[in-house]
Write a protein that holds these residues in place. Structure first.
Motif, mmCIF file in Angstrom:
data_model
loop_
_atom_site.group_PDB
_atom_site.id
_atom_site.type_symbol
_atom_site.label_atom_id
_atom_site.label_comp_id
_atom_site.label_asym_id
_atom_site.label_seq_id
_atom_site.Cartn_x
_atom_site.Cartn_y
_atom_site.Cartn_z
ATOM 1 N N GLU A 126 -31.012 4.304 -27.234
ATOM 2 C CA GLU A 126 -30.970 2.941 -27.780
ATOM 3 C C GLU A 126 -29.611 2.652 -28.408
ATOM 4 O O GLU A 126 -29.096 1.535 -28.315
ATOM 5 N N ARG A 127 -29.011 3.657 -29.035
ATOM 6 C CA ARG A 127 -27.680 3.449 -29.608
ATOM 7 C C ARG A 127 -26.637 3.261 -28.511
ATOM 8 O O ARG A 127 -25.641 2.562 -28.718
ATOM 9 N N ASP A 130 -27.014 -0.337 -27.639
ATOM 10 C CA ASP A 130 -26.418 -1.163 -28.692
ATOM 11 C C ASP A 130 -24.895 -1.165 -28.606
ATOM 12 O O ASP A 130 -24.250 -2.209 -28.790
ATOM 13 N N GLU A 134 -22.142 -4.280 -27.893
ATOM 14 C CA GLU A 134 -20.943 -4.641 -28.647
ATOM 15 C C GLU A 134 -19.721 -4.757 -27.742
ATOM 16 O O GLU A 134 -18.848 -5.603 -27.963
#
Length: 293
Positions: A126-127, A130, A134
Motif C-alpha cells: 500500500e505504501r 501511495d 505522489e
C-alpha cells in the motif's frame, strides 16, 4: 558475426563494470541499436554530459534504471526517497530526449523490501501505491512512464514486495497507463502459473512499459541477486513468454539485463556480442515486429 536483432537493447547492468563511455561504445561496436542506462554511471559523469554522450552515440534510449525503494513508513527516509525518485524522473526525461528516434522515457521502479522489523507485506505494498500516487503527477508532467517491476518472491523481504505481474498491475490500475505501467522481466515472472494470463491483461490495460529478458539456471549462486544468465543458457521458455508479449501489440525494444559476476568479468564487447547471439537464438525467432516501433 551476424547483425544483431534491431529490437535488442543492452541494459547497462549487463556490462556493469564498464563506465558510461565504454558501455555506449561497445554497444555501438557490436551493432546493437539501443541501450538502457543506470542512474549511478549517469550520475558519475553528470546528467548533461551523459545526455550529450548518449546523443553522440546515436543509440536509442530504452529505460532508466532504477528508482523506487519507498516501502518505509512516513518519515525523513521516505521523504528523501520520494525526492530522489523525482530526480530520477527528470533524468529519464532528459535521456530519452537525447536518445535517437524511437527512444522511450521509462523509469523502472523496484518497490523495496519489508522495512526492518516489519512482517506487513500488504501494508508495504500500500505504501508503494501511495508513493506512486505522489510521483504520478511529476511523471505525467515530464512525459515519463513509471514501470513497476515485480521481482521474484525470493527478493520480497529485502528488495521488492511486489512479486507478481498481477500485483504490479493491481497497483498500476489506479493511474493513467501512459504514466504508470509494468516491467515484464522474464527472470522474475517465468515461474508464475498465471504469467501468460497476466501478460494478456497487461496488454489489454496498455501497461507493458518494457519487456526485459534473461535466463534462469540452477543451482543459484550464494548471492541470488547475481543469478541471471544469457538468454538460452537456462530453463526459461522464451517462446511462450515472447509470443504472449507480442500478442499484446508490443513492438518496441526488448532489453537484456543480466546480473552475473562471470559475465561482468568478461570483456564488455564480448559480453554484448554474446548477449546478441543468445537473443538471436532464443528470442528473435518469436518476434513478429522486426523493427522497434
Amino acid at each position: 558475426m551476424n547483425t544483431p536483432d534491431p529490437r535488442l537493447s543492452i541494459n547497462q547492468a549487463t556490462v556493469k563494470y564498464a563506465d558510461l563511455a565504454t558501455a555506449l561504445r561497445v554497444t555501438v561496436d557490436a551493432g546493437v541499436q539501443a541501450i538502457g542506462l543506470w542512474r549511478e554511471p549517469v550520475q558519475e559523469v553528470g546528467l548533461a554530459t551523459a545526455a550529450s554522450m548518449l546523443a553522440d552515440s546515436g543509440l536509442r534510449f530504452t529505460t532508466h534504471c532504477r528508482s523506487g525503494f519507498f516501502t518505509m513508513p512516513e518519515g525523513a527516509a521516505r521523504r528523501a526517497s520520494i525526492d530522489d525518485n523525482r530526480i530520477a524522473i527528470e533524468e529519464a526525461a532528459t535521456l530519452a530526449a537525447a536518445g535517437a528516434e524511437g527512444s522511450t522515457a521509462i523509469l523502472v521502479l523496484v518497490a523495496g523490501g519489508l522495512p526492518e522489523g516489519s512482517r506487513d507485506l500488504a501494508g508495504a505494498r500500500e505504501r508503494v501505491r501511495d508513493a506512486i500516487g505522489e510521483l504520478a503527477p511529476d511523471a505525467a508532467a515530464a512525459g515519463v512512464t513509471l514501470a513497476i517491476e515485480p521481482l521474484h518472491p525470493m527478493y520480497a523481504s529485502d528488495r521488492c514486495v511486489v512479486s507478481t505481474l498481477g500485483q504490479a498491475l493491481d497497483i498500476a490500475a489506479d493511474f493513467d497507463p501512459a504514466v504508470v505501467g509494468a516491467t515484464v522481466d522474464t527472470f522474475h515472472i517465468w515461474w508464475d502459473p498465471d504469467v501468460l494470463g497476466q501478460i494478456a491483461r497487461a496488454g489489454r490495460e496498455g501497461r507493458i512499459a518494457t519487456y526485459q529478458v534473461c535466463d534462469w539456471r540452477t543451482p543459484l549462486p550464494a548471492d541470488v541477486l547475481l543469478a541471471r544468465h544469457y538468454p538460452g543458457d537456462g530453463v526459461i521458455d522464451f517462446a511462450s513468454l515472447t509470443a504472449a508479449v507480442e500478442a499484446t501489440g508490443y513492438d518496441r525494444d526488448i532489453e537484456v539485463e543480466i546480473f552475473n559476476e562471470q559475465i561482468w568479468a568478461t570483456d564488455p564487447l564480448l559480453a554484448v556480442q554474446r548477449t546478441a547471439a543468445g537473443f538471436a537464438a532464443s528470442v528473435s525467432p518469436h518476434l513478429r515486429a522486426r523493427v522497434a516501433g
